[in-house]
Write a protein that holds these residues in place. Structure first.
Motif, mmCIF file in Angstrom:
data_model
loop_
_atom_site.group_PDB
_atom_site.id
_atom_site.type_symbol
_atom_site.label_atom_id
_atom_site.label_comp_id
_atom_site.label_asym_id
_atom_site.label_seq_id
_atom_site.Cartn_x
_atom_site.Cartn_y
_atom_site.Cartn_z
ATOM 1 N N ARG A 281 0.603 -1.260 0.146
ATOM 2 C CA ARG A 281 -0.138 -0.086 -0.464
ATOM 3 C C ARG A 281 1.020 1.436 0.124
ATOM 4 N N GLU A 282 2.070 1.070 0.959
ATOM 5 C CA GLU A 282 2.761 2.744 1.038
ATOM 6 C C GLU A 282 3.028 1.894 -0.761
ATOM 7 N N ALA A 283 3.696 1.678 -0.847
ATOM 8 C CA ALA A 283 4.939 1.385 -2.083
ATOM 9 C C ALA A 283 3.862 2.347 -3.591
ATOM 10 N N CYS A 284 2.953 2.333 -2.912
ATOM 11 C CA CYS A 284 1.669 2.653 -4.402
ATOM 12 C C CYS A 284 1.071 3.702 -4.345
ATOM 13 N N LEU A 285 0.594 3.694 -2.994
ATOM 14 C CA LEU A 285 0.127 5.865 -2.611
ATOM 15 C C LEU A 285 0.647 6.899 -3.285
ATOM 16 N N GLY A 286 -0.956 7.465 -4.095
ATOM 17 C CA GLY A 286 0.110 8.213 -4.721
ATOM 18 C C GLY A 286 0.484 8.640 -5.938
ATOM 19 N N SER A 287 0.886 6.806 -6.435
ATOM 20 C CA SER A 287 2.251 6.649 -7.504
ATOM 21 C C SER A 287 1.991 6.848 -8.901
ATOM 22 N N GLY A 288 0.287 6.850 -8.611
ATOM 23 C CA GLY A 288 -0.387 6.442 -9.854
ATOM 24 C C GLY A 288 -0.054 5.297 -10.948
ATOM 25 N N ILE A 289 0.195 3.939 -10.065
ATOM 26 C CA ILE A 289 0.668 3.191 -10.538
ATOM 27 C C ILE A 289 -0.329 2.069 -10.628
ATOM 28 N N VAL A 290 -1.563 2.143 -9.468
ATOM 29 C CA VAL A 290 -2.736 1.403 -9.160
ATOM 30 C C VAL A 290 -3.934 2.102 -9.192
ATOM 31 N N SER A 291 -4.831 2.185 -9.748
ATOM 32 C CA SER A 291 -6.002 3.106 -9.119
ATOM 33 C C SER A 291 -6.509 2.114 -7.870
ATOM 34 N N PHE A 292 -6.348 1.038 -7.394
ATOM 35 C CA PHE A 292 -6.975 0.053 -5.967
ATOM 36 C C PHE A 292 -8.305 0.050 -6.168
ATOM 37 N N HIS A 293 -8.375 -1.179 -7.612
ATOM 38 C CA HIS A 293 -10.228 -1.906 -7.534
ATOM 39 C C HIS A 293 -10.268 -2.248 -6.648
ATOM 40 N N HIS A 294 -11.754 -2.208 -6.931
ATOM 41 C CA HIS A 294 -12.130 -3.571 -4.698
ATOM 42 C C HIS A 294 -11.531 -5.072 -5.747
ATOM 43 N N ALA A 295 -12.552 -5.576 -6.375
ATOM 44 C CA ALA A 295 -11.784 -7.176 -6.900
ATOM 45 C C ALA A 295 -10.588 -7.768 -6.670
ATOM 46 N N PRO A 296 -9.896 -6.758 -7.446
ATOM 47 C CA PRO A 296 -8.178 -6.847 -7.013
ATOM 48 C C PRO A 296 -7.488 -7.665 -5.633
ATOM 49 N N ILE A 297 -7.980 -6.547 -4.778
ATOM 50 C CA ILE A 297 -7.696 -6.346 -3.668
ATOM 51 C C ILE A 297 -8.555 -6.920 -2.477
ATOM 52 N N PHE A 298 -9.711 -7.986 -3.216
ATOM 53 C CA PHE A 298 -10.592 -8.059 -1.881
ATOM 54 C C PHE A 298 -9.346 -9.704 -2.713
ATOM 55 N N GLY A 299 -9.092 -10.006 -3.353
ATOM 56 C CA GLY A 299 -8.315 -11.173 -3.824
ATOM 57 C C GLY A 299 -6.923 -11.239 -2.821
#
Length: 239
Positions: free
Chosen positions: A131-149
Motif C-alpha cells: 500500500r505504501e509503495a503505491c500510494l500517490g504513485s499512480g501505478i494502480v487505481s486500487f480497484h476492489h476485486a483484485p484487492i479483495f483477492g
C-alpha cells in the motif's frame, strides 16, 4: 480444499484463519461498501425496480454481473497475491470498467479495504508495504476485486472461499441498500438473503475459477442504469 502445511489440517478448519475470515466479511469492517447501492437507487428512480419481486431479480442480475466480470480478478489475485500480479489485474480491470460511476465505486471501496487490511492484518506486513509503495504513485487505481483477492490470499483463504466471500459481500451490501431505501424491511431482507443464497451458489459454480481473459458483462442494462446515478436529482448513495 487447500491444506495448512504446518498442521496438516484443511485451511478452512484452522481456528485462527476462521477469525480472520469472519472479520473480513463482518459488516463492522469499515470498507465503505454500505455507501453504494450497486445501481439499485437509480433502478428504483427509473422504475426498473418497483417492489420485492423486482428487487430479487435485480439482485440476481447484480450477482451474475459480479460473477462473470469480477470473480476472475478475485480468483487470480488470491492464487498469486504478489505486487506485480496485483498491478497487472488492477490495470486490466480499470480498462474494462467503462461505467464511470461503477469505476469510482470500485476504486473507493478498494482503497478503503487496502487501508483497513494493512492496519488490521498487521501479521502480514506485505499489505502495508504494498500500500505504501503505491500510494500517490499512480501505478494502480486500487480497484476492489483484485484487492479483495489479494487480501484473501495473504491471510490464507483458499480461492474457492475467497470467491464465495466476494459474492456474499456483494449480496449483503445490495440487500442492505434495499433496506435503507425502504424496498424491504429488516426481517424481509434476512428472508430474501436466505432465499437467494442457493441461486448465488449456482452462479458461483458457473463462473468460479476463470481466467481474467474470460471476464464479461452478463447484464449490461444494470451497468447502464448505474451510470445514470450521477444524474439523479436526489440520492442517498454514492453509486
Amino acid at each position: 480444499m487447500e491444506m495448512n502445511k504446518e498442521t496438516e489440517k484443511p485451511a478452512s478448519l484452522d481456528p485462527l484463519l476462521q477469525w480472520s475470515q469472519w472479520q473480513l466479511l463482518d459488516s463492522i469492517l469499515p470498507t465503505g461498501g454500505f455507501a453504494h447501492s450497486f445501481g439499485l437507487e437509480a433502478a428504483i428512480q427509473v422504475r426498473i425496480v418497483t417492489g420485492p419481486e423486482d428487487l430479487q431479480t435485480f439482485i440476481i442480475h447484480v450477482l451474475e454481473n459480479t460473477a462473470s466480470l469480477l470473480l476472475p480478478f478475485v480468483y487470480s489475485a488470491t492464487l498469486l497475491p504478489e505486487m506485480e500480479n496485483w498491478h497487472r489485474l488492477d490495470r486490466m480491470l480499470n480498462a474494462m470498467l467503462t461505467n464511470e460511476v461503477g469505476r469510482k465505486a470500485s476504486i473507493s471501496q478498494g482503497s478503503a479495504l487496502m487501508r483497513v487490511a494493512a492496519s488490521v492484518f498487521s501479521e502480514n506486513p506485505s499489505l502495508k508495504t504494498m500500500r505504501e509503495a503505491c500510494l500517490g504513485s499512480g501505478i494502480v487505481s486500487f480497484h476492489h476485486a483484485p484487492i479483495f483477492g489479494l487480501v484473501c490470499g495473504l491471510v490464507g483463504l483458499d480461492s474457492t472461499t475467497s470467491q464465495r466471500a466476494y459474492m456474499f459481500v456483494t449480496m449483503r451490501d445490495v440487500i442492505s441498500a434495499a433496506t435503507r431505501l425502504n424496498l424491504v424491511g429488516p426481517l424481509g431482507a434476512a428472508v430474501l438473503q436466505h432465499r437467494i443464497a442457493p441461486v448465488a451458489e449456482a452462479i458461483l459454480a458457473k463462473w468460479m475459477d476463470r481466467d481474467v481473459e474470460e471476464s464479461c458483462q452478463r447484464a449490461p442494462l444494470l451497468d447502464t442504469v448505474q451510470g445514470c446515478h450521477g444524474y439523479l436529482f436526489t440520492r442517498l448513495f454514492c453509486s
